[in-house]
Design a protein around this motif. Structure first.
Motif, PDB file in Angstrom:
ATOM      1  N   ARG A  77     -57.742   1.137  25.740  1.00 35.24           N
ATOM      2  CA  ARG A  77     -56.557   0.757  26.514  1.00 35.24           C
ATOM      3  C   ARG A  77     -55.530   1.882  26.600  1.00 35.24           C
ATOM      4  O   ARG A  77     -54.783   1.983  27.569  1.00 35.24           O
ATOM      5  CB  ARG A  77     -55.910  -0.489  25.915  1.00 35.24           C
ATOM      6  CG  ARG A  77     -55.339  -0.264  24.510  1.00 35.24           C
ATOM      7  CD  ARG A  77     -54.778  -1.530  23.917  1.00 35.24           C
ATOM      8  NE  ARG A  77     -54.336  -1.310  22.542  1.00 35.24           N
ATOM      9  CZ  ARG A  77     -54.429  -2.193  21.578  1.00 35.24           C
ATOM     10  NH1 ARG A  77     -54.978  -3.380  21.834  1.00 35.24           N
ATOM     11  NH2 ARG A  77     -53.993  -1.922  20.359  1.00 35.24           N
ATOM     12  N   THR A  78     -55.484   2.770  25.570  1.00 30.50           N
ATOM     13  CA  THR A  78     -54.637   3.968  25.611  1.00 30.50           C
ATOM     14  C   THR A  78     -55.569   5.153  25.415  1.00 30.50           C
ATOM     15  O   THR A  78     -55.840   5.579  24.292  1.00 30.50           O
ATOM     16  CB  THR A  78     -53.563   3.928  24.509  1.00 30.50           C
ATOM     17  OG1 THR A  78     -52.796   2.724  24.654  1.00 30.50           O
ATOM     18  CG2 THR A  78     -52.626   5.125  24.623  1.00 30.50           C
ATOM     19  N   PRO A  79     -56.085   5.723  26.492  1.00 30.63           N
ATOM     20  CA  PRO A  79     -57.197   6.670  26.377  1.00 30.63           C
ATOM     21  C   PRO A  79     -56.813   8.060  25.893  1.00 30.63           C
ATOM     22  O   PRO A  79     -57.649   8.785  25.385  1.00 30.63           O
ATOM     23  CB  PRO A  79     -57.738   6.732  27.803  1.00 30.63           C
ATOM     24  CG  PRO A  79     -56.575   6.384  28.664  1.00 30.63           C
ATOM     25  CD  PRO A  79     -55.772   5.396  27.889  1.00 30.63           C
ATOM     26  N   GLY A  80     -55.566   8.464  26.047  1.00 32.77           N
ATOM     27  CA  GLY A  80     -55.187   9.841  25.755  1.00 32.77           C
ATOM     28  C   GLY A  80     -54.841  10.571  27.036  1.00 32.77           C
ATOM     29  O   GLY A  80     -54.472   9.970  28.051  1.00 32.77           O
ATOM     30  N   GLU A  81     -54.963  11.913  27.003  1.00 31.10           N
ATOM     31  CA  GLU A  81     -54.564  12.707  28.159  1.00 31.10           C
ATOM     32  C   GLU A  81     -55.502  12.531  29.347  1.00 31.10           C
ATOM     33  O   GLU A  81     -55.098  12.673  30.495  1.00 31.10           O
ATOM     34  CB  GLU A  81     -54.510  14.188  27.779  1.00 31.10           C
ATOM     35  CG  GLU A  81     -53.309  14.557  26.941  1.00 31.10           C
ATOM     36  CD  GLU A  81     -53.206  16.043  26.768  1.00 31.10           C
ATOM     37  OE1 GLU A  81     -52.531  16.699  27.578  1.00 31.10           O
ATOM     38  OE2 GLU A  81     -53.814  16.563  25.813  1.00 31.10           O
ATOM     39  N   VAL A  82     -56.768  12.280  29.089  1.00 29.76           N
ATOM     40  CA  VAL A  82     -57.760  12.173  30.161  1.00 29.76           C
ATOM     41  C   VAL A  82     -58.326  10.764  30.168  1.00 29.76           C
ATOM     42  O   VAL A  82     -58.604  10.187  29.122  1.00 29.76           O
ATOM     43  CB  VAL A  82     -58.889  13.196  29.967  1.00 29.76           C
ATOM     44  CG1 VAL A  82     -59.947  13.043  31.036  1.00 29.76           C
ATOM     45  CG2 VAL A  82     -58.323  14.606  29.987  1.00 29.76           C
ATOM     46  N   GLY A  83     -58.523  10.212  31.347  1.00 30.38           N
ATOM     47  CA  GLY A  83     -59.193   8.932  31.470  1.00 30.38           C
ATOM     48  C   GLY A  83     -58.242   7.785  31.765  1.00 30.38           C
ATOM     49  O   GLY A  83     -57.019   7.930  31.719  1.00 30.38           O
ATOM     50  N   PHE A  84     -58.831   6.638  32.061  1.00 26.20           N
ATOM     51  CA  PHE A  84     -58.063   5.409  32.226  1.00 26.20           C
ATOM     52  C   PHE A  84     -58.931   4.251  31.748  1.00 26.20           C
ATOM     53  O   PHE A  84     -60.163   4.310  31.776  1.00 26.20           O
ATOM     54  CB  PHE A  84     -57.608   5.212  33.675  1.00 26.20           C
ATOM     55  CG  PHE A  84     -58.707   5.154  34.697  1.00 26.20           C
ATOM     56  CD1 PHE A  84     -59.421   3.983  34.929  1.00 26.20           C
ATOM     57  CD2 PHE A  84     -59.030   6.278  35.439  1.00 26.20           C
ATOM     58  CE1 PHE A  84     -60.423   3.925  35.879  1.00 26.20           C
ATOM     59  CE2 PHE A  84     -60.032   6.234  36.397  1.00 26.20           C
ATOM     60  CZ  PHE A  84     -60.735   5.056  36.619  1.00 26.20           C
ATOM     61  N   PRO A  85     -58.303   3.178  31.272  1.00 23.21           N
ATOM     62  CA  PRO A  85     -59.071   2.066  30.691  1.00 23.21           C
ATOM     63  C   PRO A  85     -59.725   1.222  31.770  1.00 23.21           C
ATOM     64  O   PRO A  85     -59.292   1.199  32.925  1.00 23.21           O
ATOM     65  CB  PRO A  85     -57.996   1.274  29.939  1.00 23.21           C
ATOM     66  CG  PRO A  85     -56.725   1.575  30.669  1.00 23.21           C
ATOM     67  CD  PRO A  85     -56.845   2.991  31.143  1.00 23.21           C
ATOM     68  N   PRO A  86     -60.802   0.492  31.409  1.00 20.10           N
ATOM     69  CA  PRO A  86     -61.441  -0.412  32.377  1.00 20.10           C
ATOM     70  C   PRO A  86     -60.474  -1.502  32.848  1.00 20.10           C
ATOM     71  O   PRO A  86     -59.625  -1.976  32.092  1.00 20.10           O
ATOM     72  CB  PRO A  86     -62.603  -1.011  31.584  1.00 20.10           C
ATOM     73  CG  PRO A  86     -62.862  -0.032  30.480  1.00 20.10           C
ATOM     74  CD  PRO A  86     -61.534   0.548  30.132  1.00 20.10           C
ATOM     75  N   PRO A 106     -61.416   1.373  18.825  1.00 18.60           N
ATOM     76  CA  PRO A 106     -62.039   2.531  19.476  1.00 18.60           C
ATOM     77  C   PRO A 106     -62.563   3.545  18.468  1.00 18.60           C
ATOM     78  O   PRO A 106     -62.329   3.428  17.261  1.00 18.60           O
ATOM     79  CB  PRO A 106     -60.874   3.127  20.269  1.00 18.60           C
ATOM     80  CG  PRO A 106     -59.688   2.858  19.387  1.00 18.60           C
ATOM     81  CD  PRO A 106     -59.954   1.516  18.740  1.00 18.60           C
ATOM     82  N   THR A 107     -63.257   4.513  18.971  1.00 14.97           N
ATOM     83  CA  THR A 107     -63.631   5.696  18.203  1.00 14.97           C
ATOM     84  C   THR A 107     -62.981   6.910  18.858  1.00 14.97           C
ATOM     85  O   THR A 107     -62.583   6.876  20.021  1.00 14.97           O
ATOM     86  CB  THR A 107     -65.153   5.885  18.159  1.00 14.97           C
ATOM     87  OG1 THR A 107     -65.654   5.976  19.503  1.00 14.97           O
ATOM     88  CG2 THR A 107     -65.825   4.724  17.453  1.00 14.97           C
ATOM     89  N   ARG A 108     -62.882   7.982  18.098  1.00 15.60           N
ATOM     90  CA  ARG A 108     -62.257   9.217  18.597  1.00 15.60           C
ATOM     91  C   ARG A 108     -63.349  10.178  19.063  1.00 15.60           C
ATOM     92  O   ARG A 108     -64.370  10.341  18.417  1.00 15.60           O
ATOM     93  CB  ARG A 108     -61.438   9.886  17.489  1.00 15.60           C
ATOM     94  CG  ARG A 108     -60.717  11.168  17.911  1.00 15.60           C
ATOM     95  CD  ARG A 108     -59.976  11.780  16.724  1.00 15.60           C
ATOM     96  NE  ARG A 108     -59.066  10.820  16.140  1.00 15.60           N
ATOM     97  CZ  ARG A 108     -57.843  10.550  16.622  1.00 15.60           C
ATOM     98  NH1 ARG A 108     -57.412  11.198  17.694  1.00 15.60           N
ATOM     99  NH2 ARG A 108     -57.078   9.657  16.033  1.00 15.60           N
ATOM    100  N   PHE A 109     -63.104  10.823  20.188  1.00 22.29           N
ATOM    101  CA  PHE A 109     -64.005  11.876  20.639  1.00 22.29           C
ATOM    102  C   PHE A 109     -63.205  12.914  21.404  1.00 22.29           C
ATOM    103  O   PHE A 109     -62.119  12.642  21.898  1.00 22.29           O
ATOM    104  CB  PHE A 109     -65.153  11.328  21.496  1.00 22.29           C
ATOM    105  CG  PHE A 109     -64.708  10.484  22.668  1.00 22.29           C
ATOM    106  CD1 PHE A 109     -64.296  11.071  23.858  1.00 22.29           C
ATOM    107  CD2 PHE A 109     -64.723   9.105  22.576  1.00 22.29           C
ATOM    108  CE1 PHE A 109     -63.902  10.291  24.930  1.00 22.29           C
ATOM    109  CE2 PHE A 109     -64.324   8.321  23.655  1.00 22.29           C
ATOM    110  CZ  PHE A 109     -63.911   8.919  24.835  1.00 22.29           C
ATOM    111  N   ARG A 110     -63.750  14.116  21.456  1.00 25.75           N
ATOM    112  CA  ARG A 110     -63.103  15.211  22.173  1.00 25.75           C
ATOM    113  C   ARG A 110     -63.817  15.414  23.500  1.00 25.75           C
ATOM    114  O   ARG A 110     -65.039  15.435  23.567  1.00 25.75           O
ATOM    115  CB  ARG A 110     -63.160  16.517  21.364  1.00 25.75           C
ATOM    116  CG  ARG A 110     -62.185  16.566  20.210  1.00 25.75           C
ATOM    117  CD  ARG A 110     -62.318  17.874  19.441  1.00 25.75           C
ATOM    118  NE  ARG A 110     -61.976  19.021  20.262  1.00 25.75           N
ATOM    119  CZ  ARG A 110     -60.743  19.508  20.379  1.00 25.75           C
ATOM    120  NH1 ARG A 110     -59.749  18.934  19.744  1.00 25.75           N
ATOM    121  NH2 ARG A 110     -60.503  20.580  21.114  1.00 25.75           N
TER     122      ARG A 110
END
Length: 700
Positions: A77-86, A106-110
């Motif tokens: 729901r809060t994806p970070g700098e890149v992306g948007f939630p479903p 969630p899990t964290r990924f780069r």
């Protein structure tokens, strides 16, 4: 949030009750799943635990089930700098009053060098559906919009339809699948005994520090702060106390909404918790331990010290050190008629001046780091007062070398100094070495970046060891003369050639002063720069043409004018404004856009530069702003970003620190085949830049 948690628990209870009620009851219901939407990157379907709508039920336990291909991911729901939630639009559904979409931990990924939160491999988003009428069939139409990312990002928009007839029955496989992901929805902390002790946002808003306490020890925790849907944070520094029950974390803040509610989600092996409506505290919590209490092994430290020494030697040959070499040569010429012992001591003192300035930089670095300020190599050239002072000093050196004035001593002093040959001029020797080191710092020579980054990111002792080694490398020419002072006597005898050489050296220093005026203009604007020029011109006029003035008035007037020129930026320094980038192919640096551009298949090259960095100027003049690189940067799918660090910029500082760099030049190329970036050397070549662009581009 509490309602979401209660609904999630209610969902699990209803599933369990359904299992008990329907155990042993044979049903001939169709599978509770929509048709599958398939692409190369994923499969998606809408599922329900119930095979039908019961006569007394107004709820359905549903889920959006995604199975992702290897390496592909979607977002939280809060994806970070890149992306948007479903997102799901239920328009077109019948007998549907409300749909509550829920988020497993969630899990964290780069991705593209940026921290993101989301899901890999497989995920089910539990959905609590409330019907308008019990016992009536429901026709569900879900219009899904989501983003999938790997080397590139692909937005997906599709429709899923599921008809749930009237009836009873439970699909055990789908019920278990939904229940397993519903169990991963974070609770409010009460069940797991997790409480917040403190949450501190730094004064400049650049970092967030939190402290949590758990009733049971944390094992492998991760933390996901949220300050609005567009908020983004860097890699967290997470530390646990000895008993594992205290969690301390610090994260760089990349983007936030100050008006949005603040919440923190903590994930661990056996629990997931979201703490909501957090209030910030005024004091940063102390870390349970400090990672810098243990230093690197001796071999690594010696290797870095050697790199620093070699970097200091190379710094002597960098283009920005040409005025420094002129000062060294002038000092050697003045020492040619002195005794070997006096020459030796003078050059040792000059070497101490170099090292002394490096120690001063190390001390300033420790103070700046302790007070939460950015640290970096050459950042003193972002200070307009420092620049004005340096311009005034260079002007005095230049005017002196050009023969417009001489620094003379009273006759009594001259006689005394003549009788004590070993004592005069040590202050001047020390100042010459220190001034040489000052003018050398705008450059970041090859091998220097690694050593300086190690020092600035390490312990206090590391900083002093590295800066000392660097100073010794820079002072090596002085030390060589101190070891073999007789080489001074091999220089040609003084004559007309010395006057010509002094004139050339004076002009070089004058050009250096003009270069620094150009840097000052970039910091303070035209009006203040003109004022500084007028004051310096007046001081020069007094020095050159004011011989008729009284002996005491002349130096006093020069001192006042030079002092006013140094302080002028304090009184007239305007607020920093954006500076347009140079070069037709370049756009202004925007870190938040890098991931988005790369995810769409484009290649991005970043050049961090500054007016005071002469190595950066060399790179631009010889490589970046000329063919064949200019032609390549103008090509389709290539975005060239230029970050101007002439003025202090915390965003650029944090960007450099994320790569372990504290100085410039800094160049990196991102692309679909190199989302983490390809770092370039500090002295660029066209082949290196073109090769990195080719390797980072879309895979063929």
């Amino acid at each position: 949030m509490m309602q979401i948690l209660l609904d999630a628990k209610g969902l699990a209870i209803r599933l369990a009750a359904g299992v008990l009620l329907l155990c042993g009851v044979a049903t001939a219901a169709v599978p509770a799943s929509s048709d599958m939407h398939r692409t190369e990157q994923m499969t998606a379907r809408l599922i329900t635990a119930e095979n039908g709508v019961g006569v007394s039920s107004v709820f359905l336990s549903a889920g959006l089930h995604l199975t992702l291909a290897e390496g592909w991911k979607t977002y939280w729901r809060t994806p970070g700098e890149v992306g948007f939630p479903p997102e799901i639009d239920w328009q077109g559904s019948t007998n549907l009053a409300d749909a509550q979409f829920m988020w497993p931990a969630p899990t964290r990924f780069r991705a593209f060098g940026i921290e993101n939160a989301g899901y890999l491999d497989e995920v089910v988003f539990p959905i609590n559906l409330q019907l308008q009428e019990a016992g009536r069939p429901a026709d569900l139409t879900a219009k899904v919009n989501l983003l999938l990312c790997k080397e590139i990002c692909i937005p997906e928009t599709f429709e899923l339809r599921l008809d749930v007839p009237q009836g009873a029955g439970l699909d055990m496989a789908e019920a278990d699948r939904i229940a397993s992901y519903a169990a991963q929805i974070p609770d409010d902390g009460d069940a797991n005994g997790v409480t917040l002790k403190a949450a501190y946002l730094s004064d400049d808003g650049a970092s967030l520090t939190v402290s949590l306490h758990g009733s049971v020890p944390f094992e492998t925790p991760d933390i996901f702060p949220e300050m609005g849907p567009e908020s983004a944070f860097g890699t967290p520094d997470i530390r646990l106390s000895a008993d594992g029950k205290q969690l301390w974390a610090q994260l760089p803040v990349l983007a936030r909404d100050a008006s949005a509610p603040f919440r923190i989600t903590v994930t661990d092996a056996a629990m997931n918790t979201t703490l909501s409506n957090i209030q910030l505290t005024g004091v940063a919590p102390e870390a349970p331990y400090r990672p810098d209490t243990q230093g690197p092994d001796l071999a690594h430290l010696l290797w870095i010290i050697g790199l620093a020494f070699l970097g200091g030697i190379i710094l002597n040959a960098m283009p920005c050190v040409l005025p420094v070499l002129s000062i060294k040569l002038t000092s050697a010429l003045k020492a040619a008629d002195q005794s070997p012992e006096r020459v030796r001591r003078g050059f040792i003192v000059s070497a101490l001046g170099v090292v002394g300035f490096m120690w001063l930089l190390a001390l300033a670095t420790l103070v700046a780091r302790a007070t939460g300020h950015s640290v970096g190599w050459g950042l003193q050239f972002q200070n307009p007062v420092f620049l004005s002072l340096m311009i005034g000093i260079l002007l005095l050196f230049a005017v002196n070398l050009l023969g417009f004035f001489e620094i003379t001593l009273p006759q009594s002093w001259t006689s005394t100094l003549a009788d004590a040959e070993t004592r005069p001029g040590y202050a001047g020797d020390f100042a010459t070495g220190a001034f040489a080191a000052v003018l050398a710092t705008p450059c970041s020579a090859p091998l220097l970046g690694t050593a300086v980054a190690f020092a600035l990111a390490g312990r206090g002792v590391d900083i002093f060891l590295i800066f000392t080694s660097l100073g010794l490398g820079l002072a090596l020419p002085y030390l060589i003369v101190a070891i073999w002072p007789g080489m001074i006597r091999r220089l040609p005898k003084p004559g007309r050639w010395m006057l010509i050489l002094k004139t050339i050296l004076g002009l070089l220093l004058a050009l250096t002063a003009v270069w620094m005026l150009f840097i000052l203009h970039g910091l303070v604007g035209t009006r203040t720069t003109i004022l500084v020029c007028v004051l310096l011109a007046a001081a020069t006029a007094v020095i050159v043409a004011g011989r008729s003035l009284p002996d005491r008035l002349r130096p006093a007037l020069v001192t006042v004018l030079l002092g006013a020129s140094v302080l002028a930026p304090l009184a007239f320094n305007p607020a920093p404004v954006g500076k347009p980038v140079s070069g037709a192919a370049w756009v202004t640096f925007d870190r938040s856009q890098i991931g988005r551009l790369v995810s769409s298949g484009q290649t991005v090259i970043v050049d961090v530069t500054a007016d005071w960095c002469l190595t950066c100027k060399v790179n631009k003049t010889l490589v970046l702003d000329r063919d064949p690189v200019v032609t390549a940067l103008s090509g389709e799918g290539i975005i060239a970003m230029r970050a101007d660090w002439t003025r202090p910029d915390p965003g650029i500082s944090r960007y450099l620190e994320s790569y372990g760099r504290f100085g410039i030049p800094f160049n990196i190329v991102y692309g679909p085949s190199a989302p983490e970036g390809i770092l370039l050397s500090e002295l660029l070549t066209s082949d290196e830049v073109l090769g990195a662009i080719s390797r980072a581009g879309p895979s063929r």
